[in-house]
Design a protein around this motif. Structure first.
Motif, PDB file in Angstrom:
ATOM      1  N   LEU A 183       0.866  -1.183   0.000  1.00  0.00           N
ATOM      2  CA  LEU A 183       0.000   0.000   0.000  1.00  0.00           C
ATOM      3  C   LEU A 183       0.899   1.229   0.000  1.00  0.00           C
ATOM      4  O   LEU A 183       1.752   1.383   0.886  1.00  0.00           O
ATOM      5  CB  LEU A 183      -0.907   0.001   1.234  1.00  0.00           C
ATOM      6  N   TYR A 235      -5.705  -0.373   5.379  1.00  0.00           N
ATOM      7  CA  TYR A 235      -6.022   0.970   4.901  1.00  0.00           C
ATOM      8  C   TYR A 235      -5.322   2.007   5.756  1.00  0.00           C
ATOM      9  O   TYR A 235      -4.816   1.694   6.855  1.00  0.00           O
ATOM     10  CB  TYR A 235      -7.541   1.211   4.908  1.00  0.00           C
ATOM     11  N   LYS A 295      -8.201   8.712   1.966  1.00  0.00           N
ATOM     12  CA  LYS A 295      -8.318   7.334   2.433  1.00  0.00           C
ATOM     13  C   LYS A 295      -7.743   6.399   1.380  1.00  0.00           C
ATOM     14  O   LYS A 295      -8.225   6.364   0.246  1.00  0.00           O
ATOM     15  CB  LYS A 295      -9.781   6.986   2.704  1.00  0.00           C
ATOM     16  N   SER A 297      -6.506   2.378   0.558  1.00  0.00           N
ATOM     17  CA  SER A 297      -6.640   0.994   1.034  1.00  0.00           C
ATOM     18  C   SER A 297      -6.150   0.037  -0.036  1.00  0.00           C
ATOM     19  O   SER A 297      -6.025   0.396  -1.216  1.00  0.00           O
ATOM     20  CB  SER A 297      -8.094   0.679   1.383  1.00  0.00           C
ATOM     21  N   LEU A 300      -8.993  -4.414   0.205  1.00  0.00           N
ATOM     22  CA  LEU A 300     -10.167  -4.298   1.071  1.00  0.00           C
ATOM     23  C   LEU A 300     -11.308  -3.760   0.220  1.00  0.00           C
ATOM     24  O   LEU A 300     -11.078  -2.999  -0.711  1.00  0.00           O
ATOM     25  CB  LEU A 300      -9.913  -3.344   2.240  1.00  0.00           C
TER      26      LEU A 300
END
Lengths: 301, 86
Positions: A183, A235, A295, A297, A300
């Protein structure tokens, strides 16, 4: 038999009670439950005095016999006669106990079987790794983390001997193949929240990160300290500061509203909005500075 | 039992050969050195210079160790005779 004396051996002698008493008394042998019938006397002595009893009576082969051995003597003789069976039983019990503490195989079944790498990684982090003994296996934590994986609607972890069976069920919608990448932060800002369901966080809350910086790495550290690769899932929330610039023919409430609305391209919930206006050759320029939470992630829903 | 033994000792009694009879249960005797007769209804034994005769039912020696003897059974009568031959 005397109460509380489990090590007494019952002996029968062909002699009247008086004679038996006299011989036992002279030999200083304590006895219990002496009884006599028709010239045969029965009494009990402790296991270590049995040989003495045979020694003090004449013709012991004919006159003396052991009626019942004490519990301890019977146990000792039985164990001695079956030492092989006893050792085998002990070894079998030990093997069963050891195998119960060992994990030889992890099976991931159900419609979420394609999540086996993530499930295996989560179990390893929770203390259950194939080929290694259980190390403070936290089953509820493992289940909750597996349930956090994308699309998982049911999870059951059962131990069957030295196997760990994990039933993972996913929802009806088609699942995308999980990304093997880490990520990364899409923006520059300050990390407000980071949750790694699977994988290792590479940033901390409050840390400033740049766009493209790795936030969650696709590796995990097993309970034994070994670093292994996995597919990461998690996340992060990143606090960002941005600005938009818009042009208008003339300053006004409508133009200001349109300038602020331009910030909605970045986020639905801008805050700390600061709007400034300055004249330009073609009219006015609105500059809107604002903050928002980005945000990001991976793997997910 | 210890209290009465203590009292008897204080009064100068020789408790080595003392005995206790529990009706319907048995008799505890000290200083027994020989058994002259032993049947389920009659026990004759020697304790020091005394011949003690127990009469009753279902006699058996519950335990004997170092001169202390417990005779279980229903003791109906006890007779103590002076010095005698066993």
């Amino acid at each position: 038999m005397a109460k509380g004396m489990f090590n007494l051996t019952a002996v029968r002698v062909v002699a009247p009670a008086e004679t038996a008493f006299k011989k036992l008394y002279r030999a200083k042998i304590p006895f219990y439950d002496l009884d006599t019938r028709r010239g045969i006397t029965t009494f009990c002595v402790t296991g270590n005095n049995v040989k003495k009893v045979f020694a003090i009576f004449s013709h012991p082969c004919y006159n003396v016999c052991v009626v019942k051995r004490g519990t301890a003597a019977v146990l000792r003789r039985t164990l001695a006669a079956r030492i092989g069976v006893l050792l085998g039983a002990l070894m079998f019990t030990a093997a069963v106990c050891v195998s119960q503490l060992w994990v030889f195989k992890i099976e991931v079944t159900g419609s979420g079987a394609h999540l086996a790498p993530q499930v295996t990684a989560i179990l390893a982090e929770s203390g259950a790794q194939a080929g290694k003994p259980l190390n403070n296996f936290d089953k509820p934590l493992a289940i909750s983390r597996i349930m956090s994986l994308p699309g998982v609607t049911f999870c059951s972890v059962q131990r069957s001997g030295s196997r760990v069976e994990v039933d993972v069920e996913c929802g009806g919608q088609s699942m995308q193949k999980p990304s093997p990448l880490p990520l990364v932060s899409p923006v520059s800002g300050v990390v407000q929240k980071i949750v790694a369901v699977c994988g290792t966080p590479a940033a901390e809350v409050g840390q400033s990160v740049k766009a493209g910086q790795k936030l969650i790495l696709p590796v995990f550290t097993s309970a034994s300290g070994e670093v292994l690769s996995c597919i990461c899932a998690g996340y992060a929330h990143i606090l960002c500061r941005a600005e938009v610039v818009t042009h208008a023919e003339e300053a006004g409430e409508s133009a200001a509203r349109e300038a602020v609305a331009a910030a909605l391209v970045y986020t639905d919930e801008p805050f700390d909005v600061v709007c400034s206006v300055r004249p330009d050759t073609q009219g006015v320029v609105y500059t809107v500075q604002f903050s928002y939470i980005c945000k990001a992630s991976i793997n997910l829903q | 039992m210890e209290l009465i033994r203590h009292i008897l000792n204080e009064m100068g009694a020789d408790t080595v050969y003392a005995f206790t009879v529990v009706p319907g249960f048995g008799a505890y005797l000290g200083g027994v050195s020989a058994v002259a007769e032993f049947t389920p209804s009659r026990v004759v034994l020697r304790a020091g210079k005394n011949i003690i005769t127990l009469t009753g039912e279902k006699f058996s020696v519950g335990s004997f160790s170092g001169g202390d003897m417990f005779v279980s059974g229903k003791v109906a009568g006890v007779q103590i005779d002076g010095e005698g031959n066993v």
